[in-house]
Motif scaffolding. Structure first.
Motif, PDB file in Angstrom:
ATOM      1  N   VAL A 155       5.217  20.358   2.072  1.00 51.24           N
ATOM      2  CA  VAL A 155       5.942  19.098   1.977  1.00 51.24           C
ATOM      3  C   VAL A 155       4.946  17.995   1.647  1.00 51.24           C
ATOM      4  O   VAL A 155       3.912  17.862   2.310  1.00 51.24           O
ATOM      5  CB  VAL A 155       6.652  18.774   3.315  1.00 51.24           C
ATOM      6  CG1 VAL A 155       7.331  17.414   3.250  1.00 51.24           C
ATOM      7  CG2 VAL A 155       7.651  19.864   3.673  1.00 51.24           C
ATOM      8  N   ARG A 156       5.288  17.208   0.633  1.00 52.31           N
ATOM      9  CA  ARG A 156       4.496  16.027   0.278  1.00 52.31           C
ATOM     10  C   ARG A 156       5.181  14.814   0.887  1.00 52.31           C
ATOM     11  O   ARG A 156       6.386  14.628   0.756  1.00 52.31           O
ATOM     12  CB  ARG A 156       4.396  15.834  -1.226  1.00 52.31           C
ATOM     13  CG  ARG A 156       3.583  14.609  -1.604  1.00 52.31           C
ATOM     14  CD  ARG A 156       3.478  14.433  -3.120  1.00 52.31           C
ATOM     15  NE  ARG A 156       2.674  13.288  -3.446  1.00 52.31           N
ATOM     16  CZ  ARG A 156       3.167  12.048  -3.644  1.00 52.31           C
ATOM     17  NH1 ARG A 156       4.464  11.823  -3.564  1.00 52.31           N
ATOM     18  NH2 ARG A 156       2.359  11.046  -3.933  1.00 52.31           N
ATOM     19  N   ILE A 157       4.394  14.006   1.561  1.00 51.58           N
ATOM     20  CA  ILE A 157       4.880  12.787   2.191  1.00 51.58           C
ATOM     21  C   ILE A 157       4.232  11.613   1.477  1.00 51.58           C
ATOM     22  O   ILE A 157       3.021  11.602   1.281  1.00 51.58           O
ATOM     23  CB  ILE A 157       4.499  12.756   3.683  1.00 51.58           C
ATOM     24  CG1 ILE A 157       5.075  13.970   4.400  1.00 51.58           C
ATOM     25  CG2 ILE A 157       4.939  11.447   4.330  1.00 51.58           C
ATOM     26  CD1 ILE A 157       4.311  14.366   5.629  1.00 51.58           C
ATOM     27  N   GLU A 158       5.047  10.644   1.085  1.00 53.11           N
ATOM     28  CA  GLU A 158       4.508   9.416   0.509  1.00 53.11           C
ATOM     29  C   GLU A 158       5.090   8.233   1.274  1.00 53.11           C
ATOM     30  O   GLU A 158       6.301   8.121   1.438  1.00 53.11           O
ATOM     31  CB  GLU A 158       4.842   9.280  -0.965  1.00 53.11           C
ATOM     32  CG  GLU A 158       4.214   8.039  -1.579  1.00 53.11           C
ATOM     33  CD  GLU A 158       4.431   7.902  -3.075  1.00 53.11           C
ATOM     34  OE1 GLU A 158       4.696   6.775  -3.522  1.00 53.11           O
ATOM     35  OE2 GLU A 158       4.334   8.921  -3.778  1.00 53.11           O
ATOM     36  N   SER A 159       4.211   7.357   1.728  1.00 53.00           N
ATOM     37  CA  SER A 159       4.639   6.170   2.454  1.00 53.00           C
ATOM     38  C   SER A 159       4.332   4.928   1.635  1.00 53.00           C
ATOM     39  O   SER A 159       3.415   4.918   0.810  1.00 53.00           O
ATOM     40  CB  SER A 159       3.942   6.093   3.808  1.00 53.00           C
ATOM     41  OG  SER A 159       2.546   5.962   3.618  1.00 53.00           O
ATOM     42  N   TYR A 160       5.107   3.887   1.891  1.00 51.88           N
ATOM     43  CA  TYR A 160       4.937   2.599   1.218  1.00 51.88           C
ATOM     44  C   TYR A 160       5.152   1.500   2.250  1.00 51.88           C
ATOM     45  O   TYR A 160       6.132   1.537   2.999  1.00 51.88           O
ATOM     46  CB  TYR A 160       5.957   2.468   0.084  1.00 51.88           C
ATOM     47  CG  TYR A 160       6.041   1.090  -0.521  1.00 51.88           C
ATOM     48  CD1 TYR A 160       5.062   0.634  -1.393  1.00 51.88           C
ATOM     49  CD2 TYR A 160       7.101   0.248  -0.226  1.00 51.88           C
ATOM     50  CE1 TYR A 160       5.143  -0.632  -1.955  1.00 51.88           C
ATOM     51  CE2 TYR A 160       7.191  -1.016  -0.779  1.00 51.88           C
ATOM     52  CZ  TYR A 160       6.211  -1.452  -1.643  1.00 51.88           C
ATOM     53  OH  TYR A 160       6.293  -2.708  -2.195  1.00 51.88           O
ATOM     54  N   GLY A 211      -4.295  -6.655   4.773  1.00 53.16           N
ATOM     55  CA  GLY A 211      -3.645  -5.570   4.053  1.00 53.16           C
ATOM     56  C   GLY A 211      -2.872  -4.605   4.924  1.00 53.16           C
ATOM     57  O   GLY A 211      -2.950  -4.643   6.158  1.00 53.16           O
ATOM     58  N   VAL A 212      -2.128  -3.730   4.263  1.00 53.80           N
ATOM     59  CA  VAL A 212      -1.257  -2.774   4.952  1.00 53.80           C
ATOM     60  C   VAL A 212      -1.678  -1.327   4.700  1.00 53.80           C
ATOM     61  O   VAL A 212      -0.891  -0.408   4.896  1.00 53.80           O
ATOM     62  CB  VAL A 212       0.227  -2.986   4.557  1.00 53.80           C
ATOM     63  CG1 VAL A 212       0.752  -4.284   5.113  1.00 53.80           C
ATOM     64  CG2 VAL A 212       0.414  -2.907   3.057  1.00 53.80           C
ATOM     65  N   VAL A 233      -4.547  13.610   3.414  1.00 56.93           N
ATOM     66  CA  VAL A 233      -4.140  12.270   3.829  1.00 56.93           C
ATOM     67  C   VAL A 233      -5.055  11.289   3.107  1.00 56.93           C
ATOM     68  O   VAL A 233      -6.276  11.351   3.252  1.00 56.93           O
ATOM     69  CB  VAL A 233      -4.254  12.089   5.361  1.00 56.93           C
ATOM     70  CG1 VAL A 233      -3.893  10.662   5.759  1.00 56.93           C
ATOM     71  CG2 VAL A 233      -3.393  13.101   6.093  1.00 56.93           C
ATOM     72  N   ARG A 234      -4.436  10.392   2.319  1.00 57.73           N
ATOM     73  CA  ARG A 234      -5.269   9.456   1.558  1.00 57.73           C
ATOM     74  C   ARG A 234      -4.467   8.243   1.109  1.00 57.73           C
ATOM     75  O   ARG A 234      -3.245   8.294   1.005  1.00 57.73           O
ATOM     76  CB  ARG A 234      -5.874  10.124   0.332  1.00 57.73           C
ATOM     77  CG  ARG A 234      -4.850  10.520  -0.714  1.00 57.73           C
ATOM     78  CD  ARG A 234      -5.506  11.220  -1.884  1.00 57.73           C
ATOM     79  NE  ARG A 234      -4.544  11.525  -2.910  1.00 57.73           N
ATOM     80  CZ  ARG A 234      -4.782  11.444  -4.200  1.00 57.73           C
ATOM     81  NH1 ARG A 234      -5.973  11.058  -4.634  1.00 57.73           N
ATOM     82  NH2 ARG A 234      -3.858  11.750  -5.093  1.00 57.73           N
ATOM     83  N   LEU A 235      -5.192   7.177   0.841  1.00 53.93           N
ATOM     84  CA  LEU A 235      -4.614   5.984   0.261  1.00 53.93           C
ATOM     85  C   LEU A 235      -4.428   6.234  -1.232  1.00 53.93           C
ATOM     86  O   LEU A 235      -5.367   6.643  -1.912  1.00 53.93           O
ATOM     87  CB  LEU A 235      -5.535   4.784   0.493  1.00 53.93           C
ATOM     88  CG  LEU A 235      -5.039   3.442  -0.024  1.00 53.93           C
ATOM     89  CD1 LEU A 235      -3.807   2.986   0.758  1.00 53.93           C
ATOM     90  CD2 LEU A 235      -6.145   2.402   0.061  1.00 53.93           C
ATOM     91  N   LEU A 236      -3.235   6.016  -1.727  1.00 58.09           N
ATOM     92  CA  LEU A 236      -2.948   6.190  -3.155  1.00 58.09           C
ATOM     93  C   LEU A 236      -3.194   4.907  -3.931  1.00 58.09           C
ATOM     94  O   LEU A 236      -3.750   4.935  -5.021  1.00 58.09           O
ATOM     95  CB  LEU A 236      -1.504   6.640  -3.363  1.00 58.09           C
ATOM     96  CG  LEU A 236      -1.147   8.014  -2.841  1.00 58.09           C
ATOM     97  CD1 LEU A 236       0.352   8.249  -2.976  1.00 58.09           C
ATOM     98  CD2 LEU A 236      -1.938   9.087  -3.575  1.00 58.09           C
ATOM     99  N   GLU A 237      -2.735   3.802  -3.368  1.00 59.53           N
ATOM    100  CA  GLU A 237      -2.954   2.513  -4.028  1.00 59.53           C
ATOM    101  C   GLU A 237      -2.712   1.381  -3.057  1.00 59.53           C
ATOM    102  O   GLU A 237      -2.044   1.545  -2.040  1.00 59.53           O
ATOM    103  CB  GLU A 237      -2.064   2.360  -5.258  1.00 59.53           C
ATOM    104  CG  GLU A 237      -0.580   2.318  -4.993  1.00 59.53           C
ATOM    105  CD  GLU A 237       0.236   2.181  -6.269  1.00 59.53           C
ATOM    106  OE1 GLU A 237      -0.029   1.271  -7.064  1.00 59.53           O
ATOM    107  OE2 GLU A 237       1.142   2.999  -6.454  1.00 59.53           O
ATOM    108  N   ALA A 285       0.845  -1.197   0.000  1.00 55.83           N
ATOM    109  CA  ALA A 285       0.000   0.000   0.000  1.00 55.83           C
ATOM    110  C   ALA A 285       0.877   1.243   0.000  1.00 55.83           C
ATOM    111  O   ALA A 285       1.962   1.249   0.582  1.00 55.83           O
ATOM    112  CB  ALA A 285      -0.931   0.009   1.215  1.00 55.83           C
ATOM    113  N   ARG A 286       0.377   2.279  -0.671  1.00 60.00           N
ATOM    114  CA  ARG A 286       1.007   3.605  -0.678  1.00 60.00           C
ATOM    115  C   ARG A 286      -0.036   4.618  -0.207  1.00 60.00           C
ATOM    116  O   ARG A 286      -1.193   4.526  -0.555  1.00 60.00           O
ATOM    117  CB  ARG A 286       1.450   4.003  -2.085  1.00 60.00           C
ATOM    118  CG  ARG A 286       2.626   3.253  -2.592  1.00 60.00           C
ATOM    119  CD  ARG A 286       3.114   3.828  -3.946  1.00 60.00           C
ATOM    120  NE  ARG A 286       4.096   2.958  -4.518  1.00 60.00           N
ATOM    121  CZ  ARG A 286       5.375   2.920  -4.153  1.00 60.00           C
ATOM    122  NH1 ARG A 286       5.818   3.738  -3.232  1.00 60.00           N
ATOM    123  NH2 ARG A 286       6.213   2.075  -4.704  1.00 60.00           N
TER     124      ARG A 286
END
Length: 158
Positions: free
Chosen positions: A97-102, A110-111, A142-146, A28-29
């Protein structure tokens, strides 16, 4: 609308039983934004913040938060994450600032929550480190990207 999985037949909150689910690769991202003035952003980017490296601190906080998600969100399963990544990028055009988590694992659930928690806590850490300079920063988007894997398959935000 689909059935709420964390509510039992009596209408009570409960933890979903995942013991019969197959172990599959799950990823998940997620993203979050911290919007701020150009002066605050410059302070971070130029490394002039008196508290130290804001990005490094937020990155570590996000990783730690992903690993603690089940301690923070009551009905989440504790997961053995195999990968957590938190990327931070200054965006002068948007003003923040853009934050992207994986997050990734081989497991039975799921994660998504771990990715969302990582992005959220990284954003909160940026706010905490910079609040003395600017109190009206905005944590936004704040959102789920994929997500990939599991019974529900793939999801990609539009």
């Amino acid at each position: 609308m689909s059935e709420l999985t964390h509510i039992n037949a009596s209408g009570e909150a409960n933890m979903v039983d995942v013991s019969d689910k197959a172990v599959t690769s799950r990823e998940a991202r997620a993203e979050a934004w911290v919007l701020m003035t150009p002066d605050t952003l410059a302070l971070i980017v130029e490394g002039r913040h008196h508290k130290g490296d804001v990005f490094a601190t937020a990155r570590i906080a996000g990783i730690m938060a992903a690993k603690k998600t089940s301690d923070l969100i009551p009905l989440c399963h504790p997961l053995a994450l195999s990968k957590v990544e938190v990327k931070l990028e200054a965006d002068g055009e948007r003003g923040g600032v853009r934050i992207e988590s994986y997050c990734k694992l081989a497991g039975q659930t799921g994660v998504e929550m771990e990715a969302l928690t990582a992005a959220s806590v990284a954003a909160l850490t940026i706010y905490d480190m910079c609040k003395a300079v600017q109190k009206d920063m905005l944590i936004d988007g704040v959102r789920l990207l994929e997500k990939r894997g599991g019974k529900s398959g793939e999801f990609k935000a539009k």
